[in-house]
Write a protein that holds these residues in place. Sequence first.
Motif, mmCIF file in Angstrom:
data_model
loop_
_atom_site.group_PDB
_atom_site.id
_atom_site.type_symbol
_atom_site.label_atom_id
_atom_site.label_comp_id
_atom_site.label_asym_id
_atom_site.label_seq_id
_atom_site.Cartn_x
_atom_site.Cartn_y
_atom_site.Cartn_z
ATOM 1 N N ARG A 76 0.787 -1.277 0.169
ATOM 2 C CA ARG A 76 0.162 0.054 -0.147
ATOM 3 C C ARG A 76 0.867 1.290 0.014
ATOM 4 N NH1 ARG A 76 -1.684 -3.687 3.384
ATOM 5 N NH2 ARG A 76 -4.084 -4.598 3.220
ATOM 6 N N ASP A 77 1.871 1.218 0.754
ATOM 7 C CA ASP A 77 2.885 2.245 0.942
ATOM 8 C C ASP A 77 3.460 2.552 -0.553
ATOM 9 O OD1 ASP A 77 2.400 3.021 3.456
ATOM 10 O OD2 ASP A 77 3.847 1.488 4.405
ATOM 11 N N VAL A 78 3.893 1.368 -1.337
ATOM 12 C CA VAL A 78 4.394 1.767 -2.596
ATOM 13 C C VAL A 78 3.423 2.278 -3.500
ATOM 14 C CG1 VAL A 78 5.438 0.419 -4.738
ATOM 15 C CG2 VAL A 78 5.831 -0.501 -2.312
ATOM 16 N N SER A 79 2.165 2.246 -3.443
ATOM 17 C CA SER A 79 1.043 2.891 -4.140
ATOM 18 C C SER A 79 1.332 4.276 -3.950
ATOM 19 C CB SER A 79 -0.114 1.968 -4.172
ATOM 20 O OG SER A 79 -0.128 0.640 -4.378
ATOM 21 N N VAL A 80 1.368 4.662 -2.765
ATOM 22 C CA VAL A 80 1.459 5.905 -2.322
ATOM 23 C C VAL A 80 2.678 6.775 -2.779
ATOM 24 C CG1 VAL A 80 1.467 7.500 -0.323
ATOM 25 C CG2 VAL A 80 0.050 5.564 -0.327
ATOM 26 N N ALA A 81 3.755 6.061 -2.842
ATOM 27 C CA ALA A 81 5.055 6.493 -3.204
ATOM 28 C C ALA A 81 4.998 6.588 -4.601
ATOM 29 C CB ALA A 81 6.128 5.442 -2.812
ATOM 30 N N VAL A 82 4.064 5.792 -5.437
ATOM 31 C CA VAL A 82 4.259 5.848 -6.983
ATOM 32 C C VAL A 82 3.482 7.299 -7.153
ATOM 33 C CG1 VAL A 82 3.198 5.036 -8.867
ATOM 34 C CG2 VAL A 82 4.460 3.455 -7.565
ATOM 35 N N HIS A 83 2.299 7.525 -6.568
ATOM 36 C CA HIS A 83 1.362 8.565 -6.891
ATOM 37 C C HIS A 83 2.306 10.005 -6.591
ATOM 38 C CE1 HIS A 83 -1.883 11.238 -6.506
ATOM 39 N NE2 HIS A 83 -1.616 11.810 -5.440
ATOM 40 N N ARG A 84 3.156 10.009 -5.405
ATOM 41 C CA ARG A 84 3.940 11.235 -5.162
ATOM 42 C C ARG A 84 5.025 11.115 -6.204
ATOM 43 N NH1 ARG A 84 3.339 10.379 1.404
ATOM 44 N NH2 ARG A 84 1.384 10.966 1.494
ATOM 45 N N LEU A 85 5.659 10.165 -6.721
ATOM 46 C CA LEU A 85 6.673 10.442 -7.807
ATOM 47 C C LEU A 85 6.305 10.818 -8.943
ATOM 48 C CD1 LEU A 85 8.727 7.120 -7.146
ATOM 49 C CD2 LEU A 85 9.428 9.232 -6.635
ATOM 50 N N GLU A 86 4.723 10.435 -9.346
ATOM 51 C CA GLU A 86 4.019 10.884 -10.415
ATOM 52 C C GLU A 86 3.633 12.345 -10.337
ATOM 53 O OE1 GLU A 86 2.053 6.812 -12.044
ATOM 54 O OE2 GLU A 86 1.054 7.997 -10.846
#
Length: 376
Positions: free
Chosen positions: A74-84
Amino acid sequence: MAGSDDDTVYYAEYLHLDALLGAQQPKSEEVGRDAHDEMLFIITHQAYELWFKQVRWELDSVIDTFDDDRVDDRDVSVAVHRLERIVAIQKVLVQQLDVLETMTPLDFMDFRDLLVPASGFQSVQFRLIENRLGLATDRRLSINDRAYHAVLRGDHADEVRAAEDQTTLLAGIDAWLARTPFTEVASFDFWREYRDTVDEQLQADRAAIEADPRLSDDDRARQLATQAATRDRFRTLFDPAAYQALRDDGRRRLSHDAFVAALMIVLYAHEPALQVPRRLLTALADIDEGFALWRHRHALMVHRMIGGRIGTGGTSGHDYLREAAITHRIFTDLSDLSSFALPRHRLPDLPDDVRTAMGFAYVIGHPPEQDPPPPT
């Protein structure tokens, strides 16, 4: 925050607009010179610094996510959103140059001499972004034969040097990739299967070239030389010593285990469990390209604005920016993955248990046949 008459939030006070809008103080006004476009110059660069602050805010949170031995999906998904989000900001950084380029070289000359020796090289925030992403100190270009921090004020130089020792996004991503659970399981060894497939393809390609009656001797020799170069490129991937030599030379940044995992993620990105990791790798490559594009576009603008003149910081600014667009990239390994891609029809088949583990189970009333892999 108190409003004008009571304790309600008031727009101007919430945004501190008095301080923000009062922060533009052209040097030309101080000396009584008419330089209309200095206001544009100041506002554009202040906007850059505000966006750099937002990039740092997102970047620090992502680094914190991966600075752990276990990272929840779940944290990886959040990280992807912030990198995008960083990728979206980079597009704005490039577009702002269009606004700045409405200033002509003569407009700039109206106040340029008043800025010496200040320079964009002194953007502490951008240096912190580079360090936190993972730009190695020994990969940096020097500025007038001096270290990059030599152009900074003492306290700022200390700040960026301290950041060199902090955890980087590159290190966090490398460790996370190296823990990818699907590269080697009881029923499937991705690396062995991949290598066998590559060997078969290279042998078939060579045999096809040697047997093609349409090729002249010279054409056949050229194609065989190209095929040999391709084989050598794969050898650097399959030979640990050769791969490590590339790392030692700075031509590879990821560890071998991390590179192998990244390659598997790219090749099997259609599997549900690898779709978010694939977006993560894409976002990292986009960020790398985004800053390279911004540097290159900035270099073109500087050349257009001052030609071959020395920059206010004492360097030929456009040459530095143009070279930095190439040498200051960090995630080039991710772009290089395409060198080792295989056609979909040649991908080794995943065993049923691995495919099931990579999928989604929505069987009402029945638990999944096996436990999902642990967070990476």
